[in-house]
Structure formats: C-alpha cells, structure tokens
Write a protein that holds these residues in place. Structure first.
Motif, PDB file in Angstrom:
ATOM      1  N   LYS A  70     -10.725  -3.612   2.032  1.00  0.00           N
ATOM      2  CA  LYS A  70     -11.019  -2.189   2.071  1.00  0.00           C
ATOM      3  C   LYS A  70      -9.751  -1.373   2.247  1.00  0.00           C
ATOM      4  CE  LYS A  70     -15.514  -2.954   4.241  1.00  0.00           C
ATOM      5  NZ  LYS A  70     -16.339  -2.751   5.447  1.00  0.00           N
ATOM      6  N   GLY A  71      -9.762  -0.217   1.607  1.00  0.00           N
ATOM      7  CA  GLY A  71      -8.718   0.767   1.832  1.00  0.00           C
ATOM      8  C   GLY A  71      -9.176   1.773   2.864  1.00  0.00           C
ATOM      9  N   ASP A  72      -8.838   3.029   2.643  1.00  0.00           N
ATOM     10  CA  ASP A  72      -9.143   4.065   3.633  1.00  0.00           C
ATOM     11  C   ASP A  72     -10.529   4.689   3.467  1.00  0.00           C
ATOM     12  OD1 ASP A  72      -5.771   4.959   3.062  1.00  0.00           O
ATOM     13  OD2 ASP A  72      -6.548   3.913   4.825  1.00  0.00           O
ATOM     14  N   LYS A 124       0.851  -1.182   0.000  1.00  0.00           N
ATOM     15  CA  LYS A 124       0.000   0.000   0.000  1.00  0.00           C
ATOM     16  C   LYS A 124       0.890   1.236   0.000  1.00  0.00           C
ATOM     17  CE  LYS A 124      -3.392   2.609   2.640  1.00  0.00           C
ATOM     18  NZ  LYS A 124      -4.235   2.665   3.853  1.00  0.00           N
ATOM     19  N   TYR A 132     -10.154   0.581  -2.405  1.00  0.00           N
ATOM     20  CA  TYR A 132     -10.072  -0.862  -2.231  1.00  0.00           C
ATOM     21  C   TYR A 132      -8.784  -1.345  -2.875  1.00  0.00           C
ATOM     22  CZ  TYR A 132     -14.686  -2.304  -0.445  1.00  0.00           C
ATOM     23  OH  TYR A 132     -15.784  -2.540   0.335  1.00  0.00           O
ATOM     24  N   TYR A 133      -8.366  -2.525  -2.448  1.00  0.00           N
ATOM     25  CA  TYR A 133      -7.225  -3.130  -3.091  1.00  0.00           C
ATOM     26  C   TYR A 133      -7.437  -4.635  -3.203  1.00  0.00           C
ATOM     27  CZ  TYR A 133      -5.659  -4.487   1.614  1.00  0.00           C
ATOM     28  OH  TYR A 133      -5.578  -5.018   2.883  1.00  0.00           O
ATOM     29  N   SER A 149      -5.319  -1.835  -7.256  1.00  0.00           N
ATOM     30  CA  SER A 149      -5.887  -0.946  -6.260  1.00  0.00           C
ATOM     31  C   SER A 149      -6.659   0.173  -6.940  1.00  0.00           C
ATOM     32  CB  SER A 149      -4.750  -0.366  -5.409  1.00  0.00           C
ATOM     33  OG  SER A 149      -5.244   0.448  -4.367  1.00  0.00           O
ATOM     34  N   TYR A 176      -7.898   4.214  -6.333  1.00  0.00           N
ATOM     35  CA  TYR A 176      -7.708   5.445  -5.572  1.00  0.00           C
ATOM     36  C   TYR A 176      -8.685   6.492  -6.092  1.00  0.00           C
ATOM     37  CZ  TYR A 176      -3.275   3.997  -3.441  1.00  0.00           C
ATOM     38  OH  TYR A 176      -2.294   3.367  -2.703  1.00  0.00           O
ATOM     39  N   ARG A 195      -6.368   8.854  -2.223  1.00  0.00           N
ATOM     40  CA  ARG A 195      -6.794   8.024  -1.098  1.00  0.00           C
ATOM     41  C   ARG A 195      -7.261   6.672  -1.618  1.00  0.00           C
ATOM     42  NH1 ARG A 195     -11.290  11.429   1.760  1.00  0.00           N
ATOM     43  NH2 ARG A 195     -11.739  11.968  -0.433  1.00  0.00           N
ATOM     44  N   GLN A 196      -6.828   5.623  -0.926  1.00  0.00           N
ATOM     45  CA  GLN A 196      -7.119   4.267  -1.391  1.00  0.00           C
ATOM     46  C   GLN A 196      -8.553   3.869  -1.049  1.00  0.00           C
ATOM     47  OE1 GLN A 196      -5.257   0.725   0.450  1.00  0.00           O
ATOM     48  NE2 GLN A 196      -4.412   0.299  -1.587  1.00  0.00           N
TER      49      GLN A 196
END
Lengths: 110, 114
Positions: free
Chosen positions: B57-59, A97, B47-48, B33, B35, B44-45
C-alpha cells in the motif's frame, strides 16, 4: 505540514526573464531530489536530478541546501515553451518512493 | 520505444461498477507504482510493487487493488468505484526498487465516477 512544499504560483513572466522556484522538504533523511515538468493534463516528465553540488542543464540550474532542506530551480532566458507546472520531488530513501510537491505553475508570455 | 502504456485514457463509469485500468511497461523495470492526482493535492501514491508478486500500500490505498503477476504489467482495480475516486491516475515505473531513480510515467487515465 506537507512533506514537500512549493509556492503554487502562478508565476507570470515575459519571455527572456529569469525565474526561480523554491521548494522545502520536511524529512531530513531524504536522499534524492528531482525536478519534474508537467504540461496541462499530461504526465510528469523528469526535467533534472538535483545534486548536492548543484547542477546545470542548459538554461536550467538546480540547487540543493541540505542544512535548510531547500531545493531551487532557476530558469534563465525563459521561453514560451517553458510554460508548465514544475514539480519538486524527493526520495526519502529505502525503496524508491518519490514524494511530489503540488507544483508551481509558470506562464511565460510574449 | 521505451514507454509506459496506460489504458484507457478516459473513462466515465457509474458508482459500483467494477473497472480495471491497465498499465504495461517495456523497459524491464523492477518497480511500478500507481498515483492519483487531484487539484491542490499533488500526486499521491496508491500502491506500489517492488517486483513480481510483491505489492504494498501507498498513502491512499482505500478502494483500490493491484496485482503484479508479470514484470511488465501492473493493473489497478476499482472493485466498487465511488465519486471520490474521480481523479487523474498515473502509472509509473522505475529501473530499480531501491535507491533514488526517477520515474517514467504513463500518459494518464482520467476517471469520472458518477
């Protein structure tokens, strides 16, 4: 506090100038560091990785200071084509990430 | 040519109308991913995915879904878009899911929800 912080600029410099961008990161466990370049409304593109010993690619020099959690990018002999936003990017380890700073805008004028 | 392909490039839609943004990479990358990029907030992320059938889930995952049925494709689904999802979206891929590898980005999708 943001995980990766950059001065948003803009930095307005004449052609031929030397300009330096700084970036700080909050997570001391961060393992990999990059600078990306993003032109207006386009996708970010990898400019260079940043290594602990510092590294250079032509007119670009990147430095890492782990103790201060600080990354820098130096551009020498600025060209008009260097005008873009420069993103400081950090990988905190584990899965891949990347955390992106909000970017520093550079405008090189004739 | 090695690339990440996103479609569409531009999309204007109405609140509540389901949409899908496609993403495909031809580099046999393991990691993909999504963003979103908003002024002053950076990337901002959302999903990945670390591999086929492995997503997380990302952020900022609220309001989004993803799937990874094949290694090359990673679509982003907005089941009921809202105006706060108006943004510039990027798909990215990386060779491996672990370690500090740089990303290759798609050209972006500019989404407007009215």
């Amino acid at each position: 506090r943001k995980e990766v912080e950059q001065d948003p600029g803009p930095f307005n410099v004449p052609e031929g100038a030397t300009v330096a961008f700084n970036c700080t990161y909050s997570n001391s466990a961060s393992q990999s560091f990059f600078w990306y370049r993003q032109d207006c409304r386009k996708e970010p593109k990898l400019l260079m990785s940043v290594y602990s010993s510092g590294n250079e690619d032509g007119r670009f020099t990147a430095q890492l200071n782990r103790a201060s959690q600080y990354i820098s990018l130096l551009i020498r002999d600025s060209k008009l084509s260097d005008s873009a936003t420069y993103l400081c990017v950090v990988n905190q380890g584990g899965y891949n990430k990347l955390i992106f700073g909000a970017g520093t805008r550079l405008a090189v004028h004739p | 040519e090695a690339q990440v392909t996103q479609n569409p490039r531009y999309l204007i839609t109405v609140t509540g109308k389901k949409l899908t943004v496609t993403c495909s990479q031809n580099m046999n990358h393991e990691y993909m991913s999504w963003y979103r990029q908003d002024p002053g907030l950076g990337l901002r992320q959302i999903y990945y995915s670390m591999n086929v059938e492995v997503t997380d889930k990302g952020d900022v995952p609220e309001g989004y879904k993803v799937s990874r049925k094949e290694k090359r494709n990673f679509p982003l689904i907005l089941e009921s878009p809202s105006p706060n999802q108006t943004s510039l979206y990027f798909c990215a891929s990386s060779l491996l899911a672990q370690g500090g590898y740089g990303y290759t980005f798609g050209s972006g999708t500019r989404l407007t929800v009215v």
